[in-house]
Design a protein around this motif. Sequence first.
Motif, PDB file in Angstrom:
ATOM      1  N   ASN A   1       0.831  -1.214   0.000  1.00 11.74           N
ATOM      2  CA  ASN A   1       0.000   0.000   0.000  1.00 11.74           C
ATOM      3  C   ASN A   1       0.868   1.268   0.000  1.00 11.74           C
ATOM      4  O   ASN A   1       0.545   2.264  -0.664  1.00 11.74           O
TER       5      ASN A   1
ATOM      6  N   ALA B   1       2.129   1.625  -3.355  1.00  9.75           N
ATOM      7  CA  ALA B   1       1.051   2.132  -4.219  1.00  9.75           C
ATOM      8  C   ALA B   1       0.871   3.632  -4.016  1.00  9.75           C
ATOM      9  O   ALA B   1       0.576   4.376  -4.967  1.00  9.75           O
TER      10      ALA B   1
ATOM     11  N   GLN C   1      -1.513  -2.959  -5.510  1.00  9.16           N
ATOM     12  CA  GLN C   1      -2.818  -3.242  -4.924  1.00  9.16           C
ATOM     13  C   GLN C   1      -3.166  -4.736  -5.029  1.00  9.16           C
ATOM     14  O   GLN C   1      -3.737  -5.317  -4.097  1.00  9.16           O
TER      15      GLN C   1
ATOM     16  N   LEU D   1     -10.055  -0.907  -0.646  1.00  9.38           N
ATOM     17  CA  LEU D   1      -9.262  -1.333  -1.800  1.00  9.38           C
ATOM     18  C   LEU D   1     -10.101  -1.332  -3.069  1.00  9.38           C
ATOM     19  O   LEU D   1      -9.634  -0.925  -4.140  1.00  9.38           O
TER      20      LEU D   1
ATOM     21  N   LEU E   1      -9.419   0.764  -6.292  1.00  8.87           N
ATOM     22  CA  LEU E   1      -9.284   0.181  -7.629  1.00  8.87           C
ATOM     23  C   LEU E   1     -10.241   0.856  -8.610  1.00  8.87           C
ATOM     24  O   LEU E   1      -9.864   1.195  -9.737  1.00  8.87           O
TER      25      LEU E   1
END
Length: 521
Positions: free
Chosen positions: A30, A33, A161, A201, A205
């Motif tokens: 994460n 990301a 992710q 999440l 996304l």
Amino acid sequence: MAVIALLLAMMIAAPGVVAEANLVTMRKENERAGHASTALREYLVLEAMGDAFERRMATGGFATPGQRGAALAALDAQLDRIDRATSHEITLIGSEDFATVNREAQIAEERLQEVDTRHLRASFARMVAQPAPAWPAPGGDWRAIVRHGIENEQLEVRAAQVRAVDALERTQVAFFATAALLVLGGLGLMAWTRANVLDPLQRLLDSTRRVAQRDFAMNLPDRGPREFRLLNRAFNAMAAETARAQARLETANHDLEDEVRQRTADLLAANASLRALDHHRRNFIAAAGHELRTPIAVLRSDAEVALRDRAPTLDGLRASLERIVRSAGTLGRLIEDMLRVARADAPVLSYERESVDLDTLVASALADFRPVVEADGGSVSLTGIGRPLPVRVDPLRIGQVLRIVFDNAVKHGSEEPCICVTLAMQAHEAVVEIADCGDGIAPDLLPHLFDRTRWPRRRDEDGHGLGLTIAATIMEAHGGRIEVRSEAGMGAVVTLRLPCAMDGADPLETGEEDHNALADR
């Protein structure tokens, strides 16, 4: 029991250890990301800045090296932000607790991104070094590099992710293994995990896909685990900054369109001005051509009168030659005006004023026509006021006016033409009345004598009907005026009025520029 307890504790602890390891992996992914999202946002901002920079360079928007340097510094600052995000990713991947099977390959990929930013710096530097007329400039490959960077960062965000989701799924598997012992705890943990991990999440996304489709209207909630809150904040900031960059880009496009429309309007106005200037120039040439006819006619008449005299005297020849010299001087001045107009940007006439006696000026102009009139059996008379009529005028221009009127009196008079000139002073004005003995002017033509667009040209004469228009223009430039009255069968009377020069003063304002745009009339 101790062994069973130990085994039970191990069975309970094992999923926790596995879960902790996977949670660490998820946290690191994460975090990566987040760094990749930051780099993605900065790449999008760089793309917008590069587009704006390239358009302004193409249209000459950066007029000075200082402006180009400032723009290049802004691009370098944006590239520094991308390098910082990439450096954070490299540091994260190289840490010991970052679980990955291809650490070296990922670090090498991030190093390649640093190489790309160096290439971008070189491309922008080449763009700045090119002058505007050389566009498109070398270095236009920056866009492909930026798009490549955006795609890489999007892939990294998605991959991080996905790995986080995979780690989460392994955590779930570990907890499901102890479901018999921790059913209630497992159910609660699953509910917590879905609410605080899976849903964020999924939202992340979905938001990433929307950003990839250039839809920036989103706002991820600021709730859940700290990592998700930080990631959501970073993602929201990236989306907002990208939306602002998109808005700036659209505004720049609108401004560019407005500027193009303004430039088009300016060009149309310039073309209209050029057409008007060409129209004025043609009008002036026509007017000057008309004026050339009178001195030429006087020259020819004087020469013919001298040639018809079978026993010419020396004084008669001298008088003819003097009139020819004056007419030649007038002709030369007109030719000089035409040459000046041909070289100038606008058709203008110059006026060289001086103090003169109007009586003398009228007598001189009338003397040029006396031989012509008397040769045809006509008569010429001049009645003065017995003293000088001082005026401050351009003698040649006022002489033009007098010759125009005298020439009309001869052309449109009877078979035995006559010119009767009377001078007077009325209310500080010098007045010249010229009467002929012709057929007069039709009443319906009198209002249009000075309108060149409606002057009726006679079929049996050559000319443009510009004489009185030119005379009116010259008189107005001297602060005077011209008037015409006529009755059918009674001839016509033309009155010229000029301000008197009292004690040598200029009747017009001191310092007035002696120019008149004749072709504008």
